[in-house]
Every structure is written in C-alpha cells, then in structure tokens.
Design an enzyme around this catalytic site. Structure first.
Site, short mmCIF file in Angstrom:
data_model
loop_
_atom_site.label_atom_id
_atom_site.label_comp_id
_atom_site.label_asym_id
_atom_site.label_seq_id
_atom_site.Cartn_x
_atom_site.Cartn_y
_atom_site.Cartn_z
N VAL A 88 40.59 41.90 38.32
CA VAL A 88 40.67 41.77 39.77
C VAL A 88 41.11 40.37 40.16
O VAL A 88 40.54 39.38 39.69
CB VAL A 88 39.31 42.09 40.42
CG1 VAL A 88 39.40 41.94 41.93
CG2 VAL A 88 38.87 43.50 40.05
N LYS A 89 42.12 40.30 41.01
CA LYS A 89 42.60 39.00 41.47
C LYS A 89 41.86 38.58 42.75
O LYS A 89 41.80 39.35 43.72
CB LYS A 89 44.11 39.05 41.74
CG LYS A 89 44.94 39.26 40.50
CD LYS A 89 46.41 39.43 40.81
CE LYS A 89 47.11 38.10 41.03
NZ LYS A 89 48.59 38.29 41.12
N ILE A 90 41.32 37.37 42.70
CA ILE A 90 40.64 36.77 43.85
C ILE A 90 41.30 35.41 44.10
O ILE A 90 41.41 34.60 43.17
CB ILE A 90 39.13 36.54 43.58
CG1 ILE A 90 38.44 37.85 43.14
CG2 ILE A 90 38.45 35.90 44.78
CD1 ILE A 90 38.16 38.82 44.24
#
Length: 227
Positions: A88-90
């Site tokens: 997941v990209k944050i």
C-alpha cells in the site's frame, strides 16, 4: 530487484513480464486515470487484482485515494486483502503538510503487518523517517529532485549509506524517471528499484547502432545465401 513498471495497463504488464525484465509494478491514482481505469474504488480493485495475479510473486503498489486518517487506514487494510503481493502506498505527508501519515505507516506496518510503500518523497531525510516508521519501501522522486536543481544521485547515495548504517531494511525506490540514463545512474548510486514507464524501457532496449548492426547482419546473411 532493479526495475518496476510504472503503469496500469494490462497489455504493458503482460508484454514486459513475457520478456522477464520487470520485478514489480507501481501505480497511483494519476496513472490509473491516465490508463483508463474508471468506476472508482471498484475499478481500482478490479485492475489491481488482475495486475497482482499477472506478476505474482512480484509486488504491486496501490495508493490510497484519501488523506483522512481513518479512511486511509480503512482503504489500506482493504487493499491488503486483494492479493498477498500488494503493498500500500502512503504519501509522506498530507497535501498541506499534515504529519499523521507516518502514524498510518507505522500502524499498518507494526500492528497490521501490511507492506507499505511510503511515497512522494523528495529528500533522503524524508525517506529515513519513513523507514524508521516501518515502511518496506521508500520512494524518492528522482526526476523532481533533479528539477529542483539538486542531484538525485547525491540523495540516493546518502540514503543508501544511512539505511545500511542503521540496519534498516527498507528498499529504496526511485521514481519520476525522466531519462534512460537515470536507470543506470540511480542504481549505481545505491537504489534498489527504479520505476520506469513503458516508453523508457523501450528506449533502454532499442539502440540506433544496434538496429544498424542487425540490419547489416540480415542483409549480409541474405547476400551470402544468394551466392
């Protein structure tokens, strides 16, 4: 790991996987919109699952589409259920410099065992903090660093030294790749992964002198067979 493909197009993923030259895929809301993904979250889900299956066991990065903390956490936890090779990209912080994003990185990584790609970073110090928070990947935007008048190679080299010295296992991803030259120079500087759009990979493969040489070989082979 070397090269991740920066795309949301299934045909491009299939093409380069058949060549055996990519080791993962990265996406973001801008890429998915440009590549024709519609239908909101369901559209993102369907495309993400399809890409993840195509590239397994290599990783796919999928970015949250909100900066509200609770919604960000809910999205991240849902994305992680779509496929075991999704990370997941944050973004490193919010649109106005909100700093809660690192709390999300830390909670996802340490409490929920979600693989996180901390993204949209422009400096080695941002990447260091993301790695300390627990990110598995730290994404530095090399092309934008260069555009600001700095040399991305310097930031990469400093980051590589610090991560190694601190025994932090985060992989260094360099994105915002603008030139074929960037791929080799950034890997040489210490990056683990470079994200590359399909056109740049084509530019890495095809060289005008290689074309000329291949044409010569085929021409001479034909002439020899006619003797």
């Amino acid at each position: 790991m070397a090269i991740f493909l920066d795309t949301g197009k299934i045909k491009e993923v299939e093409r380069f996987m058949k060549m055996g030259i990519i080791r993962g895929v990265t996406t973001n809301p801008t890429i998915l919109l440009k590549d024709g993904v519609t239908g909101g979250k369901e559209g993102i889900k369907a495309r993400s699952i399809e890409i993840a299956r195509l590239i397994e066991p290599y990783p796919l990065s999928v970015e949250v589409t909100t900066n509200d903390y609770d919604e960000m956490m809910a999205q991240a936890l849902e994305y992680a259920t779509w496929a075991k090779n999704i990370n997941v990209k944050i973004t490193i912080h919010g649109p106005n410099g909100e700093t809660e994003n690192l709390m999300a990185v830390h909670e996802l990584s340490k409490k929920h065992n979600v693989s996180v790609n901390a993204t949209a970073m422009m400096s080695a110090q941002q990447c260091l903090l993301a790695a300390l928070a627990g990110a598995d990947y730290v994404s530095l935007f090399g092309g934008r660093v260069n555009n600001m008048g700095y040399n991305a190679c310097d930031e990469i080299s400093k980051l590589r030294t610090v991560l190694d010295y601190q025994s932090l296992n985060a992989k260094i991803i360099i994105g915002s790749t603008r030139e074929v030259l960037n791929v080799i120079e950034w890997l040489e500087a210490g990056a683990d992964i470079i994200t590359v759009v399909p056109d740049l990979i084509n530019g890495m493969i095809v060289h005008p002198y290689s074309k000329e040489t291949v044409q010569m070989f085929l021409r001479d082979a034909k002439a020899n067979s006619n003797q």
